[in-house]
Motif scaffolding. Sequence first.
Motif, PDB file in Angstrom:
ATOM      1  N   GLY A  10     -27.134 -34.334 -41.247  1.00  0.00           N
ATOM      2  CA  GLY A  10     -27.340 -34.939 -42.659  1.00  0.00           C
ATOM      3  C   GLY A  10     -26.107 -35.643 -43.106  1.00  0.00           C
ATOM      4  N   GLN A  11     -25.215 -36.079 -42.002  1.00  0.00           N
ATOM      5  CA  GLN A  11     -24.077 -36.861 -42.415  1.00  0.00           C
ATOM      6  C   GLN A  11     -24.038 -38.199 -41.731  1.00  0.00           C
ATOM      7  N   THR A  12     -23.326 -39.254 -42.557  1.00  0.00           N
ATOM      8  CA  THR A  12     -23.815 -40.453 -42.263  1.00  0.00           C
ATOM      9  C   THR A  12     -22.436 -40.945 -41.440  1.00  0.00           C
ATOM     10  N   LEU A  13     -22.446 -42.026 -40.738  1.00  0.00           N
ATOM     11  CA  LEU A  13     -21.378 -42.522 -39.774  1.00  0.00           C
ATOM     12  C   LEU A  13     -20.071 -42.650 -40.622  1.00  0.00           C
ATOM     13  N   PHE A  14     -20.176 -43.301 -41.800  1.00  0.00           N
ATOM     14  CA  PHE A  14     -19.074 -43.310 -42.773  1.00  0.00           C
ATOM     15  C   PHE A  14     -18.523 -42.206 -43.257  1.00  0.00           C
ATOM     16  N   SER A  15     -19.201 -41.199 -43.493  1.00  0.00           N
ATOM     17  CA  SER A  15     -18.805 -39.932 -44.076  1.00  0.00           C
ATOM     18  C   SER A  15     -18.151 -39.136 -43.066  1.00  0.00           C
ATOM     19  N   MET A  16     -18.594 -39.279 -41.640  1.00  0.00           N
ATOM     20  CA  MET A  16     -17.780 -38.645 -40.710  1.00  0.00           C
ATOM     21  C   MET A  16     -16.265 -39.247 -40.644  1.00  0.00           C
ATOM     22  N   LEU A  17     -16.164 -40.672 -40.793  1.00  0.00           N
ATOM     23  CA  LEU A  17     -14.712 -41.334 -40.929  1.00  0.00           C
ATOM     24  C   LEU A  17     -14.291 -40.840 -42.284  1.00  0.00           C
ATOM     25  N   ALA A  18     -14.837 -40.581 -43.231  1.00  0.00           N
ATOM     26  CA  ALA A  18     -14.308 -40.218 -44.559  1.00  0.00           C
ATOM     27  C   ALA A  18     -13.604 -38.775 -44.363  1.00  0.00           C
ATOM     28  N   ALA A  19     -14.552 -37.818 -43.794  1.00  0.00           N
ATOM     29  CA  ALA A  19     -13.963 -36.627 -43.486  1.00  0.00           C
ATOM     30  C   ALA A  19     -12.672 -36.522 -42.812  1.00  0.00           C
ATOM     31  N   GLN A  20     -12.526 -37.407 -41.794  1.00  0.00           N
ATOM     32  CA  GLN A  20     -11.155 -37.438 -40.922  1.00  0.00           C
ATOM     33  C   GLN A  20     -10.025 -37.821 -41.966  1.00  0.00           C
ATOM     34  N   ALA A  21     -10.520 -38.985 -42.691  1.00  0.00           N
ATOM     35  CA  ALA A  21      -9.579 -39.567 -43.585  1.00  0.00           C
ATOM     36  C   ALA A  21      -8.884 -38.754 -44.708  1.00  0.00           C
ATOM     37  N   GLU A  22      -9.816 -37.479 -45.036  1.00  0.00           N
ATOM     38  CA  GLU A  22      -9.501 -36.571 -45.942  1.00  0.00           C
ATOM     39  C   GLU A  22      -8.714 -35.504 -45.241  1.00  0.00           C
ATOM     40  N   GLN A  23      -8.959 -34.964 -43.938  1.00  0.00           N
ATOM     41  CA  GLN A  23      -8.348 -34.072 -43.177  1.00  0.00           C
ATOM     42  C   GLN A  23      -7.066 -34.438 -42.689  1.00  0.00           C
ATOM     43  N   GLN A  24      -6.936 -35.600 -41.976  1.00  0.00           N
ATOM     44  CA  GLN A  24      -5.708 -35.960 -41.606  1.00  0.00           C
ATOM     45  C   GLN A  24      -5.424 -37.513 -41.868  1.00  0.00           C
ATOM     46  N   PRO A  25      -5.117 -37.604 -43.124  1.00  0.00           N
ATOM     47  CA  PRO A  25      -4.974 -39.196 -43.585  1.00  0.00           C
ATOM     48  C   PRO A  25      -3.961 -40.097 -42.488  1.00  0.00           C
ATOM     49  N   GLU A  26      -2.891 -39.373 -42.486  1.00  0.00           N
ATOM     50  CA  GLU A  26      -1.791 -40.207 -41.580  1.00  0.00           C
ATOM     51  C   GLU A  26      -2.010 -40.343 -40.104  1.00  0.00           C
ATOM     52  N   LYS A  27      -2.942 -39.611 -39.611  1.00  0.00           N
ATOM     53  CA  LYS A  27      -3.232 -39.649 -38.069  1.00  0.00           C
ATOM     54  C   LYS A  27      -3.556 -40.895 -37.555  1.00  0.00           C
ATOM     55  N   LEU A  28      -2.975 -41.346 -36.500  1.00  0.00           N
ATOM     56  CA  LEU A  28      -3.208 -42.641 -35.812  1.00  0.00           C
ATOM     57  C   LEU A  28      -4.595 -42.610 -35.447  1.00  0.00           C
ATOM     58  N   ALA A  29      -5.466 -43.574 -35.935  1.00  0.00           N
ATOM     59  CA  ALA A  29      -6.992 -43.796 -35.525  1.00  0.00           C
ATOM     60  C   ALA A  29      -7.184 -44.715 -34.434  1.00  0.00           C
ATOM     61  N   LEU A  30      -6.520 -45.812 -34.762  1.00  0.00           N
ATOM     62  CA  LEU A  30      -6.638 -47.035 -33.851  1.00  0.00           C
ATOM     63  C   LEU A  30      -5.598 -47.549 -33.720  1.00  0.00           C
ATOM     64  N   VAL A  31      -5.620 -48.248 -32.317  1.00  0.00           N
ATOM     65  CA  VAL A  31      -4.558 -49.365 -31.938  1.00  0.00           C
ATOM     66  C   VAL A  31      -5.133 -50.340 -31.351  1.00  0.00           C
ATOM     67  N   ALA A  32      -4.987 -51.345 -31.999  1.00  0.00           N
ATOM     68  CA  ALA A  32      -5.563 -52.891 -31.234  1.00  0.00           C
ATOM     69  C   ALA A  32      -4.682 -53.899 -31.501  1.00  0.00           C
ATOM     70  N   GLY A  33      -3.999 -54.200 -30.404  1.00  0.00           N
ATOM     71  CA  GLY A  33      -2.938 -55.116 -29.822  1.00  0.00           C
ATOM     72  C   GLY A  33      -1.773 -54.708 -30.806  1.00  0.00           C
ATOM     73  N   LYS A  34      -1.474 -55.432 -31.894  1.00  0.00           N
ATOM     74  CA  LYS A  34      -0.185 -55.225 -32.701  1.00  0.00           C
ATOM     75  C   LYS A  34      -0.397 -54.225 -33.801  1.00  0.00           C
ATOM     76  N   GLN A  35      -2.018 -53.962 -34.171  1.00  0.00           N
ATOM     77  CA  GLN A  35      -2.220 -53.224 -35.267  1.00  0.00           C
ATOM     78  C   GLN A  35      -2.370 -51.780 -34.933  1.00  0.00           C
ATOM     79  N   ARG A  36      -2.032 -50.963 -35.879  1.00  0.00           N
ATOM     80  CA  ARG A  36      -2.141 -49.369 -35.640  1.00  0.00           C
ATOM     81  C   ARG A  36      -2.497 -49.058 -37.058  1.00  0.00           C
ATOM     82  N   LEU A  37      -3.768 -48.456 -37.039  1.00  0.00           N
ATOM     83  CA  LEU A  37      -4.406 -47.821 -38.306  1.00  0.00           C
ATOM     84  C   LEU A  37      -4.420 -46.575 -38.156  1.00  0.00           C
ATOM     85  N   ASN A  38      -3.900 -45.755 -39.403  1.00  0.00           N
ATOM     86  CA  ASN A  38      -4.324 -44.313 -39.402  1.00  0.00           C
ATOM     87  C   ASN A  38      -5.576 -44.188 -40.042  1.00  0.00           C
TER      88      ASN A  38
END
Length: 546
Positions: A27-55
Motif C-alpha cells: 500500500g505504498q506509492t513509489l513517491f512515498s517510498m522516496l519520501a520515506a528515505q528523504a525523511e530518514q536520511q535527508p542528506e544522504k546522496l541519492a543521485l549522481v548525474a554528470g555534475k549534479q549531485r542530489l541528496n
Amino acid sequence: MSEQRLDWTPWPEDFARRYREAGYWQGQTLFSMLAAQAEQQPEKLALVAGKQRLNYRELKLYAERLAAGLYARGLRPGQRAVVQLPNCAEFFIVAFALFRLGMLPVFALPAHRRAEVSYFCQHTDAAVYICADQHAGFDYRTLAAELLPLAPSLQQVIVAGNAGDHTPLNSLYLMDQPLPAEPDANGLAFFQLSGGSTGVPKLIPRTHDDYLYSFAASAEICGLSRDSVYLCVLPAGHNFPMSSPGSFGVFHAGGTVVLASGPSVDESFALIEAEAVTIAALVPPLVPLWLDAAAKQPGKLASLRLLQVGGAKFGPELAARVEPALGCKLQQVFGMAEGLVNYTRLDDGPERVLHTQGRPISADDEVRIVDDEDQPVAPGEVGHLLTRGPYTIRGYWRAADHNQRAFTADGFYRTGDLVSMNADGYLTVEGRAKDQINRGGEKISAEEVENHLLAHPLVRDVAIVAMSDPYLGERSCAFIIPREQQAIRLPQVAAFLRERGLAAYKIPDRLELVDTLPQTSVGKVSKKTLRQMLEQKLAAQPTQRS
Ligand code: OOB
C-alpha cells in the motif's frame, strides 16, 4: 466480463487479497517510498548525474515542486505522460513528480523515434510529451513538433534543457502550491514497454504495489543496503536497470544511484572509481568490453562487488571469465518488463551462476513449463514458460484481443521463452518461440518491422528472422521478395525505415533477396527454414556477415 472493458486487467480479488496478506503489496506509492528515505536520511546522496549531485531531500523536493508545476498547468491524476529522457537527473525528478501527481508515465527509450513515440502518445491519449532537448546527436524538439499533429490528445510539450518553442522543464518548479492527494498504491503507476512480437508495441501497466514489491524483494536478493552505489549504464527507463533491483531498488534501500550517460566503458570505469560503485548491470555484449578494459586498467574496479548480466542469453564460457577478471561476483538475471524476474543468488556456486539464469524472486511466482498443447513437460525438459504472480501483469493496456492469446484463461502470461528447470527450481533459457529478435538485449518484433517494409513499393513480401552474431548474440535479417528482381538494396531499406520514423536498432542488419518464402505445412512462412538457410549461407562465407 466487466474487466474486459477496462483499459487494463487487475489481479482477481482473491489473488490481490493473498498478495496483500503475504505482505508483498504494502500500500505504498513509489513517491512515498522516496519520501520515506528523504525523511530518514535527508542528506544522504541519492543521485549522481554528470555534475549534479542530489541528496534524498533535494530529489524529493524537486519532484514535489515539479508535480506542483505540472498540476498548475492543468495536468491531472490519471492522465498519461510520454517521457523520453536519457540518463540524466531529470529522468528521476520527472518520474517521481508524475508518481506524486498520479499521472502515468510511459517511459519511451531514447532510441525510439516518431513511429514508436507517436504510437505511445496515440494509444494512451497522452496529455503531455516530456523530452530532452537533444541527446546523442538527435534533436527531440524536432520530434516533438512532428508529434503534435499526429497525437491530438497532446496538450503540451515539456523540454529538459533548451526548450525552443516548447515549455522549459525548468520553468515548472513551483514552491508552496497545492497538490492533489497521493494516488492509490493499488492503482496504476506507469507503463513499461514490451519487447513485443506483434505489429505494434504493447504497453505494460504496472501498479505501485506490484512494482514496489518487485524491486524491494530484488534489493534484498542482491544484498543492497545504504552503502550500495549502483551504476546505471543501460537506459534508465528499461525494467532491468530500473527495478532488478536497479535504481528504484537502490532508492528503496537508501543507497546511491550513479548515472552513466551511455554504455562507454571508459565513462563507466571512471565513475566506478570516482564514486566507489558497488553494483552494476549490463547486457551481454558489454561484458567482453569490460573484460578487455579491466585487463588494461587493473585496480579501477576495486569497489565493485556485484556485476549483474541479463536481458539476453549469456553463455557459460564468457560468464566464467567475469569473476576472475573483474574481481567481483557475477549474477545472471532473466527477467521481463511484464513481470517475472529470475536471479542467481549471491551464495550460489559456479554450476548455477554460469549455467542457469536463476530462479524467481518470489515464493508466489508460479511457473509452468508446457508443450505446444499447454501440457506440462517432464521435469528437466524444455518447454514454453508460463508464469503468474504478485508482480506479473494479467493483461496489456487496451489490448483485449491480444490478451486472449498472450495469457491463459487462468491468468498465466505466455512469455514466449523456451526454458528448462532443474531439480532446484533454477531456469535455463533454451530458446524462444516468439517472433522476436533479441539484438544484444534490444528486442525487435519481426512483425512490426515487416509491416513497415510491406509499405515499400518495391517489396512484394518480407520475413524477418534472427541470425546469430558473435558480438550481439543476434542480429536481424530481412528476406524480401522484391517486386522487380534485384531492385532493392539494404541502404534503401534502411533509409525507408528511418524515414518512417522507426528506431535505428530495428533496421535489418542484412538483406536477402528471394523468389519465394518457404512455408510450413499450414501455409505460414517457415522462419525456422529461413534461419537454417541463413546459417548455412553464413557458414559458407563467414567474412561477409554484415
Ligand atoms: C528484460 O526485459 P524485456 O522486457 O526487455 O525482455 C524480456 C525478454 C525475455 O522474455 C527473454 O526473451 C529475454 O528478454 N531475456 C533473456 C534474459 N533476460 C531477458 N533471455 C536469455 N537470458 C536472459 N538472462 O530483458 C529484463 C527485464 C528485467 C530484468 C532483466 C532483463
